[in-house]
Design a protein around this motif. Structure first.
Motif, PDB file in Angstrom:
ATOM      1  N   LEU A 149      19.566  19.004  55.874  1.00 42.25           N
ATOM      2  CA  LEU A 149      18.822  19.634  54.769  1.00 42.25           C
ATOM      3  C   LEU A 149      19.799  20.035  53.664  1.00 42.25           C
ATOM      4  O   LEU A 149      19.503  19.907  52.479  1.00 42.25           O
ATOM      5  N   GLN A 150      20.986  20.502  54.060  1.00 44.88           N
ATOM      6  CA  GLN A 150      22.008  20.882  53.072  1.00 44.88           C
ATOM      7  C   GLN A 150      22.539  19.632  52.362  1.00 44.88           C
ATOM      8  O   GLN A 150      22.693  19.627  51.136  1.00 44.88           O
ATOM      9  N   GLY A 151      22.809  18.584  53.106  1.00 47.43           N
ATOM     10  CA  GLY A 151      23.339  17.344  52.511  1.00 47.43           C
ATOM     11  C   GLY A 151      22.381  16.764  51.477  1.00 47.43           C
ATOM     12  O   GLY A 151      22.800  16.312  50.396  1.00 47.43           O
ATOM     13  N   LEU A 152      21.090  16.784  51.790  1.00 47.06           N
ATOM     14  CA  LEU A 152      20.089  16.278  50.841  1.00 47.06           C
ATOM     15  C   LEU A 152      20.042  17.184  49.606  1.00 47.06           C
ATOM     16  O   LEU A 152      19.990  16.703  48.466  1.00 47.06           O
ATOM     17  N   THR A 153      20.076  18.491  49.832  1.00 48.86           N
ATOM     18  CA  THR A 153      20.129  19.468  48.730  1.00 48.86           C
ATOM     19  C   THR A 153      21.280  19.166  47.786  1.00 48.86           C
ATOM     20  O   THR A 153      21.124  19.192  46.558  1.00 48.86           O
ATOM     21  N   ASP A 154      22.446  18.901  48.356  1.00 48.52           N
ATOM     22  CA  ASP A 154      23.654  18.700  47.550  1.00 48.52           C
ATOM     23  C   ASP A 154      23.554  17.400  46.747  1.00 48.52           C
ATOM     24  O   ASP A 154      24.015  17.344  45.606  1.00 48.52           O
ATOM     25  N   ALA A 155      22.935  16.393  47.336  1.00 47.45           N
ATOM     26  CA  ALA A 155      22.736  15.129  46.611  1.00 47.45           C
ATOM     27  C   ALA A 155      21.792  15.360  45.428  1.00 47.45           C
ATOM     28  O   ALA A 155      22.035  14.848  44.319  1.00 47.45           O
ATOM     29  N   ILE A 156      20.744  16.138  45.634  1.00 46.03           N
ATOM     30  CA  ILE A 156      19.803  16.455  44.544  1.00 46.03           C
ATOM     31  C   ILE A 156      20.550  17.199  43.429  1.00 46.03           C
ATOM     32  O   ILE A 156      20.421  16.881  42.248  1.00 46.03           O
ATOM     33  N   THR A 157      21.363  18.176  43.813  1.00 47.27           N
ATOM     34  CA  THR A 157      22.068  19.020  42.830  1.00 47.27           C
ATOM     35  C   THR A 157      23.064  18.191  42.020  1.00 47.27           C
ATOM     36  O   THR A 157      23.182  18.376  40.800  1.00 47.27           O
ATOM     37  N   ILE A 158      23.750  17.273  42.664  1.00 45.97           N
ATOM     38  CA  ILE A 158      24.696  16.412  41.941  1.00 45.97           C
ATOM     39  C   ILE A 158      23.942  15.498  40.981  1.00 45.97           C
ATOM     40  O   ILE A 158      24.331  15.340  39.815  1.00 45.97           O
ATOM     41  N   SER A 159      22.840  14.946  41.444  1.00 48.84           N
ATOM     42  CA  SER A 159      22.046  14.062  40.587  1.00 48.84           C
ATOM     43  C   SER A 159      21.561  14.814  39.338  1.00 48.84           C
ATOM     44  O   SER A 159      21.600  14.283  38.232  1.00 48.84           O
ATOM     45  N   GLU A 160      21.148  16.065  39.519  1.00 53.60           N
ATOM     46  CA  GLU A 160      20.647  16.866  38.387  1.00 53.60           C
ATOM     47  C   GLU A 160      21.752  17.217  37.392  1.00 53.60           C
ATOM     48  O   GLU A 160      21.479  17.375  36.203  1.00 53.60           O
ATOM     49  N   ASN A 161      22.969  17.381  37.877  1.00 54.36           N
ATOM     50  CA  ASN A 161      24.056  17.898  37.031  1.00 54.36           C
ATOM     51  C   ASN A 161      25.047  16.842  36.565  1.00 54.36           C
ATOM     52  O   ASN A 161      25.973  17.168  35.815  1.00 54.36           O
ATOM     53  N   ALA A 162      24.859  15.607  36.998  1.00 54.17           N
ATOM     54  CA  ALA A 162      25.804  14.554  36.618  1.00 54.17           C
ATOM     55  C   ALA A 162      25.671  14.243  35.128  1.00 54.17           C
ATOM     56  O   ALA A 162      24.559  14.142  34.612  1.00 54.17           O
ATOM     57  N   THR A 163      26.808  14.107  34.468  1.00 59.39           N
ATOM     58  CA  THR A 163      26.779  13.781  33.037  1.00 59.39           C
ATOM     59  C   THR A 163      27.301  12.358  32.801  1.00 59.39           C
ATOM     60  O   THR A 163      27.457  11.936  31.670  1.00 59.39           O
ATOM     61  N   LYS A 164      27.634  11.670  33.877  1.00 59.77           N
ATOM     62  CA  LYS A 164      28.026  10.267  33.759  1.00 59.77           C
ATOM     63  C   LYS A 164      27.394   9.473  34.893  1.00 59.77           C
ATOM     64  O   LYS A 164      26.940  10.050  35.893  1.00 59.77           O
ATOM     65  N   LYS A 165      27.352   8.159  34.715  1.00 62.29           N
ATOM     66  CA  LYS A 165      26.640   7.298  35.664  1.00 62.29           C
ATOM     67  C   LYS A 165      27.237   7.374  37.073  1.00 62.29           C
ATOM     68  O   LYS A 165      26.530   7.416  38.065  1.00 62.29           O
ATOM     69  N   LYS A 166      28.569   7.362  37.136  1.00 66.73           N
ATOM     70  CA  LYS A 166      29.231   7.392  38.446  1.00 66.73           C
ATOM     71  C   LYS A 166      30.249   8.531  38.475  1.00 66.73           C
ATOM     72  O   LYS A 166      31.454   8.296  38.248  1.00 66.73           O
ATOM     73  N   PRO A 167      29.810   9.763  38.738  1.00 68.68           N
ATOM     74  CA  PRO A 167      30.742  10.891  38.717  1.00 68.68           C
ATOM     75  C   PRO A 167      31.730  10.840  39.879  1.00 68.68           C
ATOM     76  O   PRO A 167      31.450  10.230  40.923  1.00 68.68           O
TER      77      PRO A 167
END
Ligand code: CP
Length: 312
Positions: A149-167
Motif C-alpha cells: 500500500l505504501q509502495g503504490l502510494t509513493d508511485a502515485i506521489t511521484i507521478s503527481e510531482n514529476a516535472t519531467k518525463k523520466k525523473p
C-alpha cells in the motif's frame, strides 16, 4: 484481483495511478460499491497512517471497517501445523482466519518481521496463513517483506510531482537507532521498477537489500554520487539484509540534509525520527512531500479496495 499482498499484484501501474488520481478528485464517486460490505483490519503491530487511511478508504467506498489489535486483545494465535498447543497460544490460525472471514468480506493484515529469523520472515507466515485459511480476500497492510500500500502510494506521489518525463529517483538508506524492516524499501524498489523513472539506490556497505528485489538496479555506497541530478530522494532506514536484522552502521553523515538534496523532493513513509534520519530544515521546507504521501495512502488503499470489491 483476489488478494493484494505485493506490488506484483498490480497489473499495470500507470492505469492504477491514473485511476487513483480520479478517485482523489472525487473520493465518494463509488460510495455504493462497498455498501453492506465489511473490511476487517487486523493489527499485529502499531500504526497511525495505515490504520486511519485504510479505514478512510473503506468509508469512502461505503464499507464498514472494523479494527482489532490482534497482539494483546485477541487470543494468542498458533501458526504451526500439528503443534501440541499446550503453551501460550490458545487459538489456531485455521480457526482464527476462518472465523474472521465470517464477519468480514475483506481482511487486511499488518504483521512485521522478527528480524531474527530470515527464513521464517521470508516465508511470510502470518500473511500467507491468512491467505491460505481465510475464505475472503486479503490485503497486506505491511508484512515481513513488503508494504505494497505504501509502495503504490509513493508511485502515485511521484507521478503527481514529476516535472519531467523520466525523473531520477534515489532510494537512500539513512541512520536509525533501531533495527528496522526491509518492507518499505522492498516495495518502493518494486514500484519504481514498474515506473518510467531512472532509479538508483544509495546505502552503506553491508546494507544491500535482497538481490531478488534489487535485481540489476545500480547501488551506490557513496550518497553524494547517487544524489547527483536527483529529482526525488526517498529515504528509509533498514537493517542489514546479509547480516540479517543487525544494525551495522549509525553514521550521522548519512542523515538527509537540505544541502544534500540540492533541490530534490524529499520523501519518507513516516513515522520519521527528526535530526536522526533527516534534519528539520528538510521536513519543514517545501521540498518535503511526506504529508502528501500520507494523504495519498487513502487513495492507494481505495483503488486496491475498489478492485477487490469489483471482483467479489
Ligand atoms: N507509513 C506507515 O505505514 O505508517 P504507519 O506505520 O503509521 O501505519
Amino acid at each position: 484481483m483476489k488478494n493484494y499482498t505485493s506490488i506484483n499484484d498490480i497489473q499495470e501501474i500507470k492505469t492504477w495511478i491514473e485511476e487513483a488520481k480520479e478517485i482523489k478528485a472525487n473520493p465518494l464517486a463509488n460510495i455504493e460499491l462497498g455498501k453492506n460490505k465489511t473490511l476487517g483490519l487486523l493489527f499485529f503491530n502499531s500504526s497511525l497512517r495505515t490504520r486511519l487511511s485504510t479505514q478512510k478508504a473503506a468509508l469512502n467506498l461505503g464499507m464498514d471497517p472494523i479494527v482489532m489489535n490482534v497482539s494483546g486483545d485477541a487470543w494468542g494465535i498458533e501458526f504451526g501445523d500439528g503443534t501440541v498447543m499446550n503453551g501460550n497460544t490458545a487459538e489456531h490460525i485455521k480457526e482464527a482466519a476462518a472465523v474472521v472471514s465470517q464477519y468480514c468480506d475483506v481482511i487486511a493484515v499488518r504483521a512485521f518481521p522478527s528480524l531474527t529469523d530470515k527464513e521464517k520472515d521470508e516465508s511470510e507466515q502470518v500473511l500467507s496463513s491468512f491467505v491460505k485459511f481465510a475464505s475472503v480476500p486479503i490485503i497486506s497492510m505491511e508484512s515481513a517483506t513488503g508494504h505494497p500500500l505504501q509502495g503504490l502510494t509513493d508511485a502515485i506521489t511521484i507521478s503527481e510531482n514529476a516535472t519531467k518525463k523520466k525523473p531520477k529517483v534515489v532510494l537512500s538508506w539513512a541512520p536509525h537507532i533501531k533495527a528496522l524492516p526491509h518492507a518499505v524499501a522492498n516495495s518502493f524498489t518494486q514500484a519504481m521498477q514498474k515506473m518510467d523513472v531512472e532509479f538508483v539506490i544509495a546505502n552503506p556497505k553491508g546494507y544491500n537489500l535482497s538481490k531478488e528485489i534489487t535485481k540489476d538496479i545500480k547501488i551506490y555506497h557513496n550518497q553524494e554520487e547517487a544524489f547527483k541530478d536527483a529529482d526525488f530522494v526517498y529515504t528509509k532506514n533498514w537493517s542489514s539484509y546479509d547480516d540479517y536484522g543487525k544494525v551495522l552502521n549509525t553514521d550521522p553523515n548519512w542523515m538527509i540534509t537540505k544541502e544534500k538534496l540540492n533541490g530534490a523532493k524529499f520523501m519518507h513513509c513516516l513515522p520519521v525520527r527528526r535530526n536522526v534520519v533527516v534534519e528539520d530544515a528538510v521536513l519543514d521546507s517545501d521540498s518535503s512531500l511526506v504529508i502528501e504521501q500520507a494523504n495519498n495512502r487513502t487513495f492507494a488503499a481505495q483503488i486496491v479496495l475498489k478492485k477487490i470489491l469489483e471482483n467479489l
